[in-house]
Design an enzyme around this catalytic site. Sequence first.
Site, PDB file in Angstrom:
ATOM      1  N   LYS A 111       0.834  -1.207   0.000  1.00 33.11           N
ATOM      2  CA  LYS A 111       0.000   0.000   0.000  1.00 33.11           C
ATOM      3  C   LYS A 111       0.864   1.251   0.000  1.00 33.11           C
ATOM      4  O   LYS A 111       0.565   2.222  -0.690  1.00 33.11           O
ATOM      5  CB  LYS A 111      -0.965  -0.006   1.186  1.00 33.11           C
ATOM      6  CG  LYS A 111      -2.099  -0.974   0.957  1.00 33.11           C
ATOM      7  CD  LYS A 111      -3.109  -0.991   2.055  1.00 33.11           C
ATOM      8  CE  LYS A 111      -4.240  -1.956   1.705  1.00 33.11           C
ATOM      9  NZ  LYS A 111      -5.103  -2.282   2.798  1.00 33.11           N
ATOM     10  N   LYS A 190      -3.325  -7.125  -8.845  1.00 33.25           N
ATOM     11  CA  LYS A 190      -4.457  -7.476  -7.981  1.00 33.25           C
ATOM     12  C   LYS A 190      -5.555  -6.411  -8.039  1.00 33.25           C
ATOM     13  O   LYS A 190      -5.260  -5.215  -7.906  1.00 33.25           O
ATOM     14  CB  LYS A 190      -3.934  -7.599  -6.534  1.00 33.25           C
ATOM     15  CG  LYS A 190      -5.008  -7.870  -5.510  1.00 33.25           C
ATOM     16  CD  LYS A 190      -4.496  -7.651  -4.096  1.00 33.25           C
ATOM     17  CE  LYS A 190      -5.606  -7.119  -3.228  1.00 33.25           C
ATOM     18  NZ  LYS A 190      -5.201  -6.711  -1.901  1.00 33.25           N
ATOM     19  N   LYS A 193      -9.549  -1.853  -4.312  1.00 37.62           N
ATOM     20  CA  LYS A 193     -10.191  -0.538  -4.187  1.00 37.62           C
ATOM     21  C   LYS A 193      -9.146   0.565  -4.166  1.00 37.62           C
ATOM     22  O   LYS A 193      -9.353   1.645  -4.694  1.00 37.62           O
ATOM     23  CB  LYS A 193     -11.002  -0.487  -2.885  1.00 37.62           C
ATOM     24  CG  LYS A 193     -12.317  -1.199  -2.956  1.00 37.62           C
ATOM     25  CD  LYS A 193     -12.945  -1.367  -1.579  1.00 37.62           C
ATOM     26  CE  LYS A 193     -12.593  -2.698  -0.960  1.00 37.62           C
ATOM     27  NZ  LYS A 193     -13.201  -2.988   0.314  1.00 37.62           N
TER      28      LYS A 193
HETATM   29  P1  TYM Z   1     -10.628  -6.111   1.839  1.00 37.51           P
HETATM   30  O1  TYM Z   1     -11.723  -5.185   2.238  1.00 37.51           O
HETATM   31  O2  TYM Z   1      -9.456  -5.560   1.125  1.00 37.51           O
HETATM   32  O3  TYM Z   1     -11.189  -7.275   0.952  1.00 37.51           O
HETATM   33  C1  TYM Z   1     -12.308  -8.032   1.362  1.00 37.51           C
HETATM   34  C2  TYM Z   1     -12.176  -9.465   0.927  1.00 37.51           C
HETATM   35  O4  TYM Z   1     -12.071  -9.541  -0.490  1.00 37.51           O
HETATM   36  C3  TYM Z   1     -10.918 -10.289  -0.846  1.00 37.51           C
HETATM   37  N1  TYM Z   1     -10.329  -9.688  -2.041  1.00 37.51           N
HETATM   38  C4  TYM Z   1      -9.974 -10.372  -3.128  1.00 37.51           C
HETATM   39  N2  TYM Z   1     -10.079 -11.681  -3.434  1.00 37.51           N
HETATM   40  C5  TYM Z   1      -9.650 -12.064  -4.662  1.00 37.51           C
HETATM   41  N3  TYM Z   1      -9.116 -11.202  -5.579  1.00 37.51           N
HETATM   42  C6  TYM Z   1      -9.000  -9.879  -5.311  1.00 37.51           C
HETATM   43  N4  TYM Z   1      -8.502  -9.054  -6.210  1.00 37.51           N
HETATM   44  C7  TYM Z   1      -9.431  -9.407  -4.033  1.00 37.51           C
HETATM   45  N5  TYM Z   1      -9.455  -8.196  -3.431  1.00 37.51           N
HETATM   46  C8  TYM Z   1      -9.995  -8.380  -2.212  1.00 37.51           C
HETATM   47  C9  TYM Z   1      -9.971 -10.161   0.335  1.00 37.51           C
HETATM   48  O5  TYM Z   1      -9.074 -11.235   0.384  1.00 37.51           O
HETATM   49  C10 TYM Z   1     -10.923 -10.153   1.495  1.00 37.51           C
HETATM   50  O6  TYM Z   1     -11.247 -11.463   1.887  1.00 37.51           O
HETATM   51  N6  TYM Z   1      -8.169  -6.897   5.986  1.00 37.51           N
HETATM   52  C11 TYM Z   1      -9.367  -7.250   5.314  1.00 37.51           C
HETATM   53  C12 TYM Z   1     -10.639  -6.867   6.033  1.00 37.51           C
HETATM   54  C13 TYM Z   1     -10.746  -7.410   7.414  1.00 37.51           C
HETATM   55  C14 TYM Z   1     -10.973  -8.782   7.775  1.00 37.51           C
HETATM   56  C15 TYM Z   1     -11.012  -8.788   9.195  1.00 37.51           C
HETATM   57  C16 TYM Z   1     -11.112  -9.950   7.042  1.00 37.51           C
HETATM   58  C17 TYM Z   1     -10.678  -6.684   8.557  1.00 37.51           C
HETATM   59  N7  TYM Z   1     -10.845  -7.527   9.639  1.00 37.51           N
HETATM   60  C18 TYM Z   1     -11.222 -10.003   9.894  1.00 37.51           C
HETATM   61  C19 TYM Z   1     -11.328 -11.148   7.736  1.00 37.51           C
HETATM   62  C20 TYM Z   1     -11.364 -11.157   9.153  1.00 37.51           C
HETATM   63  C21 TYM Z   1      -9.343  -6.504   3.993  1.00 37.51           C
HETATM   64  O7  TYM Z   1      -8.674  -5.518   3.826  1.00 37.51           O
HETATM   65  O8  TYM Z   1     -10.150  -6.955   3.100  1.00 37.51           O
END
Ligand code: TYM
Length: 312
Positions: A111, A190, A193
């Site tokens: 990031k 990847k 957002k």
């Molecule tokens: P976040 O908000 O970036 O993404 C949410 C979920 O979507 C998946 N994801 C993807 N999977 C496949 N290809 C992609 N390009 C892609 N982009 C995103 C992510 O793997 C995720 O599962 N840190 C986490 C949010 C979080 C969380 C938690 C998750 C906060 N606390 C506790 C599980 C348990 C995150 O930034 O996800």
Amino acid sequence: MQRLLTGLQSSGALHIGNYFGVLKPFAEMYDTYESYLMVADYHAVTSLRDPAALRQNIFNVVKDYMAVGVEPSKCIIFQQSQVHEHTEMAWIFECLVTVPFLELSHAYKDKVAKGLEANAGLFNYPMLMAADILLYDTDVVPVGEDQRQHLEYAREAAAKFNNAYGETFKEPKELINKQIAIIPGTDGKKMSKSYGNTIPLFGSKDEIAKAVMSIVTDSSGQRPENVYQIHKNFRSESELATIYEANKGSYKALKEALIADIENLVAPMREKRNSITDDEVRRVLKEGSDKAREYAAKKMTDVRQKVGVSLI
Ligand code: TYM
């Protein structure tokens, strides 16, 4: 029954990477577990300083999940910020891990490399995520491949606490769909957002078409790889082989085929999503956050006692 928890940051419109990475797998399995679905709104504050947008994104994440078929009566849908125990627990974990350990985070390095401000919240991000998971004695965490290291951090936080203060936290396991791995964005990296390379899941047909048409294609290979890598989530290999053979060299036609496949998937969900009101979301989140707080508060009482800040 095993407990499952997952979360999504409310930092922007969800995209088809989120859909295949976690929304779809979650919707397919959540009712066979005791499931918690969390809107990670405090995680979003690491990158978003627009209150109106954050508020809107919180509504949107819940609507997106409900639109793909998640029934609020069959799981606990809650807001991270409304269960104060998460930030409190994160502080304790931050006091147990070292700076060099957190510096190993791929997500953080990634990031910052992409130009996001290296604020301390972004740096401590994995410990808030560890708190999210561990406070609920979670067994499994369905996530995309990019979150694997965060689960390692969570296990390490649990082990560090258990070593220092006695057995308290369960070490959770990630559930990652190997076939999906990471959905690439319009630039082939990847889909994320924060990288501005997304195909929005619930965009209008025109927005989706515009994003697909902007996929970077490279004419050196047999097929436009960036288009194909997204497309393969919608159709079998053999179906795609026919389509890609028939339209060899016509990247525009292949992109149009992908747009049609996305639209077929999204149209019925978009209709359902339009029928969900903000008030319904408020009700779901209030009810869910009250239930989550009940569980987290009990855990936190035990933690405060073990750490030594509780005087009773
Ligand atoms: P976040 O908000 O970036 O993404 C949410 C979920 O979507 C998946 N994801 C993807 N999977 C496949 N290809 C992609 N390009 C892609 N982009 C995103 C992510 O793997 C995720 O599962 N840190 C986490 C949010 C979080 C969380 C938690 C998750 C906060 N606390 C506790 C599980 C348990 C995150 O930034 O996800």
